[in-house]
Design a protein around this motif. Sequence first.
Motif, PDB file in Angstrom:
ATOM      1  N   ALA A  42       0.833  -1.202   0.000  1.00 43.26           N
ATOM      2  CA  ALA A  42       0.000   0.000   0.000  1.00 43.26           C
ATOM      3  C   ALA A  42       0.869   1.255   0.000  1.00 43.26           C
ATOM      4  CB  ALA A  42      -0.943  -0.010   1.198  1.00 43.26           C
ATOM      5  N   ASP A  43       1.955   1.226   0.760  1.00 40.63           N
ATOM      6  CA  ASP A  43       2.871   2.363   0.829  1.00 40.63           C
ATOM      7  C   ASP A  43       3.463   2.655  -0.548  1.00 40.63           C
ATOM      8  OD1 ASP A  43       4.151   4.392   2.290  1.00 40.63           O
ATOM      9  OD2 ASP A  43       5.877   3.121   2.749  1.00 40.63           O
ATOM     10  N   ALA A  44       3.864   1.618  -1.261  1.00 41.28           N
ATOM     11  CA  ALA A  44       4.434   1.802  -2.604  1.00 41.28           C
ATOM     12  C   ALA A  44       3.399   2.365  -3.571  1.00 41.28           C
ATOM     13  CB  ALA A  44       4.986   0.470  -3.127  1.00 41.28           C
ATOM     14  N   LEU A  45       2.166   1.906  -3.465  1.00 39.24           N
ATOM     15  CA  LEU A  45       1.106   2.410  -4.346  1.00 39.24           C
ATOM     16  C   LEU A  45       0.826   3.885  -4.068  1.00 39.24           C
ATOM     17  CD1 LEU A  45      -1.212  -0.723  -4.317  1.00 39.24           C
ATOM     18  CD2 LEU A  45       0.072   0.168  -6.286  1.00 39.24           C
ATOM     19  N   PHE A  46       0.732   4.258  -2.799  1.00 37.58           N
ATOM     20  CA  PHE A  46       0.547   5.675  -2.463  1.00 37.58           C
ATOM     21  C   PHE A  46       1.762   6.495  -2.899  1.00 37.58           C
ATOM     22  CE2 PHE A  46      -3.005   4.546   0.321  1.00 37.58           C
ATOM     23  CZ  PHE A  46      -3.831   5.661   0.182  1.00 37.58           C
ATOM     24  N   GLY A  47       2.942   5.859  -2.888  1.00 35.38           N
ATOM     25  CA  GLY A  47       4.164   6.540  -3.285  1.00 35.38           C
ATOM     26  C   GLY A  47       4.155   7.009  -4.733  1.00 35.38           C
ATOM     27  N   LEU A  48       3.262   6.473  -5.535  1.00 30.33           N
ATOM     28  CA  LEU A  48       3.150   6.931  -6.923  1.00 30.33           C
ATOM     29  C   LEU A  48       2.689   8.385  -6.992  1.00 30.33           C
ATOM     30  CD1 LEU A  48       1.496   3.789  -8.567  1.00 30.33           C
ATOM     31  CD2 LEU A  48       3.844   4.604  -8.877  1.00 30.33           C
ATOM     32  N   GLY A  49       2.028   8.841  -5.936  1.00 30.03           N
ATOM     33  CA  GLY A  49       1.562  10.222  -5.899  1.00 30.03           C
ATOM     34  C   GLY A  49       0.199  10.460  -6.508  1.00 30.03           C
ATOM     35  N   VAL A  69      -6.638  12.249 -12.595  1.00 30.84           N
ATOM     36  CA  VAL A  69      -5.641  11.290 -13.078  1.00 30.84           C
ATOM     37  C   VAL A  69      -6.348  10.260 -13.965  1.00 30.84           C
ATOM     38  CG1 VAL A  69      -3.996   9.500 -12.403  1.00 30.84           C
ATOM     39  CG2 VAL A  69      -4.167  11.604 -11.079  1.00 30.84           C
ATOM     40  N   GLU A  70      -5.789  10.016 -15.127  1.00 27.54           N
ATOM     41  CA  GLU A  70      -6.366   9.060 -16.069  1.00 27.54           C
ATOM     42  C   GLU A  70      -5.710   7.696 -15.878  1.00 27.54           C
ATOM     43  OE1 GLU A  70      -8.920   9.729 -18.118  1.00 27.54           O
ATOM     44  OE2 GLU A  70      -8.998  11.784 -17.345  1.00 27.54           O
ATOM     45  N   TRP A  71      -6.526   6.646 -15.899  1.00 26.21           N
ATOM     46  CA  TRP A  71      -6.002   5.292 -15.690  1.00 26.21           C
ATOM     47  C   TRP A  71      -5.022   4.826 -16.762  1.00 26.21           C
ATOM     48  CZ3 TRP A  71      -5.003   2.533 -11.786  1.00 26.21           C
ATOM     49  CH2 TRP A  71      -5.732   2.689 -10.616  1.00 26.21           C
ATOM     50  N   PRO A  72      -5.169   5.207 -18.020  1.00 27.92           N
ATOM     51  CA  PRO A  72      -4.171   4.729 -19.002  1.00 27.92           C
ATOM     52  C   PRO A  72      -2.732   5.105 -18.638  1.00 27.92           C
ATOM     53  CG  PRO A  72      -6.093   5.563 -20.145  1.00 27.92           C
ATOM     54  CD  PRO A  72      -6.286   5.903 -18.682  1.00 27.92           C
ATOM     55  N   GLY A  73      -2.544   6.226 -17.966  1.00 31.82           N
ATOM     56  CA  GLY A  73      -1.195   6.617 -17.555  1.00 31.82           C
ATOM     57  C   GLY A  73      -0.754   5.991 -16.244  1.00 31.82           C
ATOM     58  N   LEU A  74      -1.701   5.731 -15.338  1.00 32.48           N
ATOM     59  CA  LEU A  74      -1.382   5.210 -14.012  1.00 32.48           C
ATOM     60  C   LEU A  74      -1.312   3.682 -13.963  1.00 32.48           C
ATOM     61  CD1 LEU A  74      -0.937   5.767 -10.987  1.00 32.48           C
ATOM     62  CD2 LEU A  74      -3.436   5.861 -10.728  1.00 32.48           C
ATOM     63  N   LYS A  75      -2.113   3.026 -14.765  1.00 31.36           N
ATOM     64  CA  LYS A  75      -2.238   1.560 -14.701  1.00 31.36           C
ATOM     65  C   LYS A  75      -0.905   0.823 -14.857  1.00 31.36           C
ATOM     66  CE  LYS A  75      -4.924  -2.151 -16.822  1.00 31.36           C
ATOM     67  NZ  LYS A  75      -5.963  -2.447 -17.835  1.00 31.36           N
ATOM     68  N   PRO A  76      -0.036   1.186 -15.808  1.00 32.95           N
ATOM     69  CA  PRO A  76       1.241   0.455 -15.923  1.00 32.95           C
ATOM     70  C   PRO A  76       2.100   0.549 -14.665  1.00 32.95           C
ATOM     71  CG  PRO A  76       0.845   1.770 -17.893  1.00 32.95           C
ATOM     72  CD  PRO A  76      -0.200   2.159 -16.897  1.00 32.95           C
ATOM     73  N   ASP A  77       2.095   1.707 -14.020  1.00 33.64           N
ATOM     74  CA  ASP A  77       2.878   1.865 -12.786  1.00 33.64           C
ATOM     75  C   ASP A  77       2.314   0.996 -11.660  1.00 33.64           C
ATOM     76  OD1 ASP A  77       4.513   3.718 -14.060  1.00 33.64           O
ATOM     77  OD2 ASP A  77       3.340   5.434 -13.359  1.00 33.64           O
ATOM     78  N   VAL A  78       0.985   0.968 -11.530  1.00 40.57           N
ATOM     79  CA  VAL A  78       0.345   0.144 -10.501  1.00 40.57           C
ATOM     80  C   VAL A  78       0.634  -1.326 -10.774  1.00 40.57           C
ATOM     81  CG1 VAL A  78      -1.870  -0.599  -9.529  1.00 40.57           C
ATOM     82  CG2 VAL A  78      -1.454   1.839  -9.947  1.00 40.57           C
ATOM     83  N   LEU A  79       0.487  -1.748 -12.022  1.00 41.03           N
ATOM     84  CA  LEU A  79       0.770  -3.147 -12.375  1.00 41.03           C
ATOM     85  C   LEU A  79       2.223  -3.508 -12.082  1.00 41.03           C
ATOM     86  CD1 LEU A  79      -1.271  -3.598 -15.667  1.00 41.03           C
ATOM     87  CD2 LEU A  79      -1.570  -4.874 -13.530  1.00 41.03           C
ATOM     88  N   GLY A  80       3.139  -2.600 -12.356  1.00 37.78           N
ATOM     89  CA  GLY A  80       4.556  -2.855 -12.079  1.00 37.78           C
ATOM     90  C   GLY A  80       4.805  -3.092 -10.595  1.00 37.78           C
ATOM     91  N   ILE A  81       4.206  -2.270  -9.750  1.00 34.17           N
ATOM     92  CA  ILE A  81       4.365  -2.437  -8.302  1.00 34.17           C
ATOM     93  C   ILE A  81       3.759  -3.757  -7.850  1.00 34.17           C
ATOM     94  CG2 ILE A  81       3.570  -1.543  -6.064  1.00 34.17           C
ATOM     95  CD1 ILE A  81       4.017   1.292  -7.245  1.00 34.17           C
ATOM     96  N   LEU A  82       2.564  -4.075  -8.340  1.00 29.47           N
ATOM     97  CA  LEU A  82       1.900  -5.322  -7.950  1.00 29.47           C
ATOM     98  C   LEU A  82       2.695  -6.538  -8.430  1.00 29.47           C
ATOM     99  CD1 LEU A  82      -1.837  -4.385  -8.645  1.00 29.47           C
ATOM    100  CD2 LEU A  82      -0.677  -4.507  -6.429  1.00 29.47           C
TER     101      LEU A  82
END
Length: 191
Positions: A42-49, A69-82
């Motif tokens: 959760a900390d890493a996900l919030f760390g995305l800003g 914030v649009e999901w097309p830009g955020l989704k790859p970062d979230v997937l990378g963390i997961l």
Amino acid sequence: MLIETEPTPNPATLKFLPGRAVMEAGTRDFATPEDAEASPLADALFGLGDVTGVFFGRDFISVTAAPGVEWPGLKPDVLGILLDHFSANMPLFRPGSAAGISVPAEAADYGDNPEDAEIVEQIKELIETRIRPAVANDGGDIVYRGFDAGKVYLQMQGACAGCPSSSATLKNGIEQLLKYYVPEVTEVRAV
């Protein structure tokens, strides 16, 4: 490893399914970065800003994007963390001593009248067997907070918290179901 994603009724929230258990029992809602300090994930996900909420369900993680914030830009970062987290079999929560355990404060309960014990048990049974599974499918959870003078108080979590359709779900879905099975229920309110 493949992580599936599903939309939720809340356009700001996506549901991520890692194909394995996330929480062995219960759920956990992180509404602030401070709440998220208990969990490296959760900390890493919030760390995305650009994340304003993280919710752990039995077999999913719901992530809420910040306004604008649009999901097309955020989704790859979230997937990378997961992917990094689950591929490395990292712990969901940070270890700590008993002195370091911080349990989030629960919202105020509305104190049930002991005379209503049978009604409360019926309400809780319906929530557990019929309502929670449906709400979990949408990437959230619902928590019983109390019953007083015909009113049932519930707290929405995860994708359901702040969802534009949550008030309709409460009134048209949950309230109607509870009124049907428990005639003593006159209204359902969100807390």
